[in-house]
Design an enzyme around this catalytic site. Structure first.
Site, PDB file in Angstrom:
ATOM      1  CG  ASP A  21      -1.869  -1.196   1.225  1.00 59.50           C
ATOM      2  OD1 ASP A  21      -2.201  -1.692   0.140  1.00 59.50           O
ATOM      3  OD2 ASP A  21      -2.232  -1.647   2.332  1.00 59.50           O
ATOM      4  CE  LYS A  26       0.489  10.203  -7.748  1.00 55.46           C
ATOM      5  NZ  LYS A  26       0.946  11.160  -6.754  1.00 55.46           N
ATOM      6  CB  ALA A  47      -2.631  -6.630  -5.125  1.00 53.23           C
ATOM      7  N   GLY A  48      -4.480  -4.460  -3.651  1.00 56.01           N
ATOM      8  CA  GLY A  48      -5.509  -3.451  -3.910  1.00 56.01           C
ATOM      9  C   GLY A  48      -4.784  -2.200  -4.346  1.00 56.01           C
ATOM     10  CG  HIS A  49      -2.155  -2.231  -6.928  1.00 57.93           C
ATOM     11  ND1 HIS A  49      -1.305  -2.837  -7.812  1.00 57.93           N
ATOM     12  CD2 HIS A  49      -1.815  -2.709  -5.700  1.00 57.93           C
ATOM     13  CE1 HIS A  49      -0.482  -3.653  -7.147  1.00 57.93           C
ATOM     14  NE2 HIS A  49      -0.792  -3.600  -5.869  1.00 57.93           N
ATOM     15  NE  ARG A 158       6.656 -31.590  -5.898  1.00 59.56           N
ATOM     16  CZ  ARG A 158       7.760 -32.202  -5.489  1.00 59.56           C
ATOM     17  NH1 ARG A 158       8.807 -32.245  -6.262  1.00 59.56           N
ATOM     18  NH2 ARG A 158       7.801 -32.769  -4.296  1.00 59.56           N
ATOM     19  CB  ALA A 310      -7.063  -0.629  -1.637  1.00 56.88           C
ATOM     20  NE  ARG A 314      -7.338  -6.486   6.796  1.00 55.79           N
ATOM     21  CZ  ARG A 314      -6.380  -7.407   6.729  1.00 55.79           C
ATOM     22  NH1 ARG A 314      -6.136  -8.187   7.770  1.00 55.79           N
ATOM     23  NH2 ARG A 314      -5.663  -7.555   5.641  1.00 55.79           N
ATOM     24  CG  ASP A 344       0.054  14.586   0.022  1.00 61.28           C
ATOM     25  OD1 ASP A 344       0.849  13.734  -0.437  1.00 61.28           O
ATOM     26  OD2 ASP A 344      -1.160  14.354   0.193  1.00 61.28           O
ATOM     27  N   GLY A 426       0.088  13.958  -3.677  1.00 60.68           N
ATOM     28  CA  GLY A 426      -1.374  13.863  -3.693  1.00 60.68           C
ATOM     29  C   GLY A 426      -1.789  12.658  -4.507  1.00 60.68           C
TER      30      GLY A 426
HETATM   31  P1  GDP Z   1      -0.716   0.228  -3.600  1.00 63.70           P
HETATM   32  O1  GDP Z   1      -1.307  -1.022  -3.083  1.00 63.70           O
HETATM   33  O2  GDP Z   1       0.759   0.307  -3.363  1.00 63.70           O
HETATM   34  O3  GDP Z   1      -1.063   0.509  -5.037  1.00 63.70           O
HETATM   35  O4  GDP Z   1      -1.348   1.409  -2.746  1.00 63.70           O
HETATM   36  P2  GDP Z   1      -2.899   1.566  -2.313  1.00 63.70           P
HETATM   37  O5  GDP Z   1      -3.685   1.991  -3.502  1.00 63.70           O
HETATM   38  O6  GDP Z   1      -3.357   0.384  -1.569  1.00 63.70           O
HETATM   39  O7  GDP Z   1      -2.764   2.728  -1.242  1.00 63.70           O
HETATM   40  C1  GDP Z   1      -2.127   3.923  -1.526  1.00 63.70           C
HETATM   41  C2  GDP Z   1      -3.122   5.066  -1.353  1.00 63.70           C
HETATM   42  O8  GDP Z   1      -2.398   6.284  -1.327  1.00 63.70           O
HETATM   43  C3  GDP Z   1      -4.112   5.182  -2.494  1.00 63.70           C
HETATM   44  O9  GDP Z   1      -5.334   5.617  -1.999  1.00 63.70           O
HETATM   45  C4  GDP Z   1      -3.498   6.258  -3.393  1.00 63.70           C
HETATM   46  O10 GDP Z   1      -4.466   6.972  -4.111  1.00 63.70           O
HETATM   47  C5  GDP Z   1      -2.855   7.136  -2.365  1.00 63.70           C
HETATM   48  N1  GDP Z   1      -1.655   7.856  -2.820  1.00 63.70           N
HETATM   49  C6  GDP Z   1      -0.652   7.442  -3.633  1.00 63.70           C
HETATM   50  N2  GDP Z   1       0.299   8.377  -3.736  1.00 63.70           N
HETATM   51  C7  GDP Z   1      -0.098   9.429  -2.972  1.00 63.70           C
HETATM   52  C8  GDP Z   1       0.480  10.686  -2.624  1.00 63.70           C
HETATM   53  O11 GDP Z   1       1.581  11.032  -3.047  1.00 63.70           O
HETATM   54  N3  GDP Z   1      -0.241  11.470  -1.759  1.00 63.70           N
HETATM   55  C9  GDP Z   1      -1.446  11.108  -1.246  1.00 63.70           C
HETATM   56  N4  GDP Z   1      -2.069  11.917  -0.413  1.00 63.70           N
HETATM   57  N5  GDP Z   1      -2.004   9.923  -1.539  1.00 63.70           N
HETATM   58  C10 GDP Z   1      -1.341   9.091  -2.382  1.00 63.70           C
HETATM   59  P1  IMO Z   2      -0.828  -4.218  -2.180  1.00 65.16           P
HETATM   60  O1  IMO Z   2      -0.421  -4.777  -3.527  1.00 65.16           O
HETATM   61  C1  IMO Z   2      -0.979  -4.554   2.159  1.00 65.16           C
HETATM   62  C2  IMO Z   2      -0.826  -8.570   3.872  1.00 65.16           C
HETATM   63  C3  IMO Z   2      -2.115  -8.956   4.546  1.00 65.16           C
HETATM   64  C4  IMO Z   2      -1.571  -9.896   5.606  1.00 65.16           C
HETATM   65  C5  IMO Z   2      -0.439 -10.613   4.885  1.00 65.16           C
HETATM   66  C6  IMO Z   2      -0.812 -11.961   4.296  1.00 65.16           C
HETATM   67  O2  IMO Z   2      -2.145  -3.547  -2.207  1.00 65.16           O
HETATM   68  O3  IMO Z   2       0.256  -3.396  -1.604  1.00 65.16           O
HETATM   69  P2  IMO Z   2      -2.348 -12.695   2.242  1.00 65.16           P
HETATM   70  O4  IMO Z   2      -3.802 -12.435   1.989  1.00 65.16           O
HETATM   71  O5  IMO Z   2      -1.451 -12.174   1.168  1.00 65.16           O
HETATM   72  O6  IMO Z   2      -2.055 -14.103   2.585  1.00 65.16           O
HETATM   73  O7  IMO Z   2      -2.040 -11.844   3.583  1.00 65.16           O
HETATM   74  O8  IMO Z   2      -0.050  -9.743   3.831  1.00 65.16           O
HETATM   75  N1  IMO Z   2      -0.972  -8.098   2.469  1.00 65.16           N
HETATM   76  C7  IMO Z   2      -0.999  -6.822   2.094  1.00 65.16           C
HETATM   77  N2  IMO Z   2      -0.957  -5.698   2.843  1.00 65.16           N
HETATM   78  N3  IMO Z   2      -1.037  -4.455   0.805  1.00 65.16           N
HETATM   79  C8  IMO Z   2      -1.053  -5.563   0.045  1.00 65.16           C
HETATM   80  O9  IMO Z   2      -1.020  -5.541  -1.286  1.00 65.16           O
HETATM   81  C9  IMO Z   2      -1.057  -6.825   0.697  1.00 65.16           C
HETATM   82  N4  IMO Z   2      -1.074  -8.099   0.269  1.00 65.16           N
HETATM   83  C10 IMO Z   2      -1.014  -8.873   1.360  1.00 65.16           C
HETATM   84  O10 IMO Z   2      -2.767  -7.857   5.110  1.00 65.16           O
HETATM   85  O11 IMO Z   2      -1.005  -9.159   6.653  1.00 65.16           O
HETATM   86 MG    MG Z   3      -2.826  -1.652  -1.786  1.00 64.24          MG
END
Ligand code: GDP
Ligand code: IMO
Ligand code: MG
Length: 435
Positions: A21, A26, A47-49, A158, A310, A314, A344, A426
């Protein structure tokens, strides 16, 4: 306009340096405007991007998208996206994601490939994920319950079922049943209607089958033709099964090693690996987090940074920037540069702390301990810096950032020993500074 391919390289990667996260989605969205093909290498729907796509008429207005399996580059027209062999893929989750995209008029037909070697996450894997967590009691990992561990477990044992097997459905169904029966022996709590699941998958075949390909070969041929490729990492370095805070980790390799095994692209081709590093630290789920902040300041950062998962919603645990965590990621991944994100979010803080080492049994250690038991005795050693108490969200160049923000960024650069090339100020695409 920035030429990112020149600043990076024709085959580049973006990976997480902390506990996920960090803001990978982004940067992938921004860079994808200039890359031809965007590839996911590891993980699955854990993952949640998040990305914010600007309204064509007003760039300050945006629409939010969250991707779990589909690479985040998909919002740019004319791109091909690839789900690599290192991934574990829930077909029902993929169908849901494709449907959501269709509702926004994004049709991926002919633009998405899925590796024939990627493993399938069945709904029973998601149930087993829950069973494993329950069995662990108070030692729960806090997984996303997306079936990651159980699917990778089958892969390593396997007995896993791969996407390419869908091409011969009857054999695929037989293999799946055999695997399912052996899992029932291991998990007698498992209640699951395997016939229904196989029937549901049969109905998806019309959509999924045309996507199946030998994606390593495809990518190799595209590189030969001079096409550009961006690999989108998932999760984060400290969630890595080998290098993370084991056992509080995911079940794959989000570190750079996973880029090569998870795409089948040769290591010598990927010349740039950008590490995404949040200007502070967060973690969802259980496990060690040396710089975690437990008082109301943690809540302030959570609110300002929107630190809620995302994927699962949580609340994310929040803490100070940890240079030990950062330096470790630079080393393990061979990072070529860094995108420091969310500067920021720290705009209103008078004082900032950075952890530069841990005191452990009277000594200062500068790397992450392997033993999970050691973490409870670590005392983070901090330096304190003055905050900047100014809005950075409108800065467009490095010099427009307040002096104290630049000092903070340069201190991080010095401590983790890697150049910071991009700075996020941002959520929007235009809120990025190229240093
Ligand atoms: P990822 O899993 O690494 O792609 O990240 P997530 O999407 O789970 O969480 C990152 C959050 O930070 C998202 O809501 C993005 O929109 C936000 N974000 C990313 N870069 C920036 C930044 O430079 N500033 C702010 N305020 N938010 C950001
Ligand atoms: P992104 O790509 C944040 C964490 C889970 C848990 C541990 C194991 O959005 O950055 P799993 O379901 O993979 O077996 O969970 O890893 N976790 C993440 N935390 N961002 C993620 O992905 C994650 N992928 C797994 O919260 O602690
Ligand atoms: Mg994420």
């Amino acid at each position: 306009m920035n030429n990112y391919i020149e600043k990076l390289s024709p085959v580049s990667a973006v990976i997480g340096t902390q506990w996920g996260d960090e803001g990978k989605g982004k940067l992938v969205d921004i860079l994808s405007a200039q890359y031809d093909i965007i590839v996911r290498a590891a993980g699955g729907a854990n993952a949640g991007h998040t990305i914010y796509v600007p309204d064509p008429k007003d760039s300050e207005k945006t629409t939010k998208f969250v991707f779990h399996l589909v690479p985040s580059g998909v919002m740019h027209a004319g791109k091909v996206v690839v789900l690599g062999n290192g991934m574990v893929i829930s077909l029902s989750s993929l169908m849901e994601e494709l449907d959501t995209l269709k509702k926004s008029n994004i049709d991926l037909t002919g633009k998405i490939l899925i590796s024939d070697r990627a493993h399938i996450v069945f709904d029973y894997h998601k149930k087993i994920d829950g069973i494993e967590e329950n069995r662990k009691g108070d030692k729960k990992v806090g997984t996303t319950l997306r079936g990651m561990g159980p699917a990778y477990q089958d892969k390593i044992a396997r007995r896993g079922v791969r996407v390419g097997e869908l091409l011969e459905f009857d054999k695929f169904a037989e293999h799946t049943r055999t695997t399912f029966i052996s899992l029932q022996r291991l998990y007698n709590e498992l209640k699951h209607d395997i016939d229904k699941e196989l029937d549901d998958i049969r109905k998806m075949l019309g959509v999924i089958r045309p996507f199946i390909a030998d994606t390593s070969l495809y990518l190799y041929n595209k590189i030969e033709q001079g096409k550009t490729i961006l690999i989108e990492g998932a999760n984060g370095t400290h969630l890595d099964i080998d290098h993370g805070t084991y056992p509080f980790v995911t079940s794959s390799n989000p570190t750079s090693g996973g880029l090569y095994t998870g795409t089948g692209i040769g290591a010598n081709k990927i010349k740039s690996i950008v590490g995404i590093m949040k200007a502070y630290t967060t973690r969802v789920g259980a496990g060690p987090f040396p710089t975690e902040i437990f008082d109301e300041l943690g809540e302030t950062i959570r609110q300002k940074g929107g630190e809620y998962g995302a994927t699962t919603g949580r609340p994310r645990r929040c803490g100070w920037f940890d240079a030990v965590v950062g330096k470790y990621a630079v080393r393990i991944n061979g990072l070529t540069s860094i995108n420091l994100t969310k500067i920021d979010v720290l705009d209103d803080l008078e004082k900032l702390k950075i952890c530069i080492g841990y005191k452990y049994k009277g000594n200062i250690i500068e790397s992450m301990p392997a033993s999970i038991g050691a973490y409870k005795d670590l005392e983070p050693q901090y330096i304190e810096m003055d905050g900047w108490m100014q809005d950075t969200s409108k800065a467009e160049t490095y010099n427009e950032l307040p002096e104290n923000a630049r000092k903070y960024i340069e201190k991080i650069e010095e401590l983790v020993r890697c150049p910071i090339q991009f700075i996020g100020v941002g959520v929007r695409r235009d809120q990025i500074i190229v240093k």
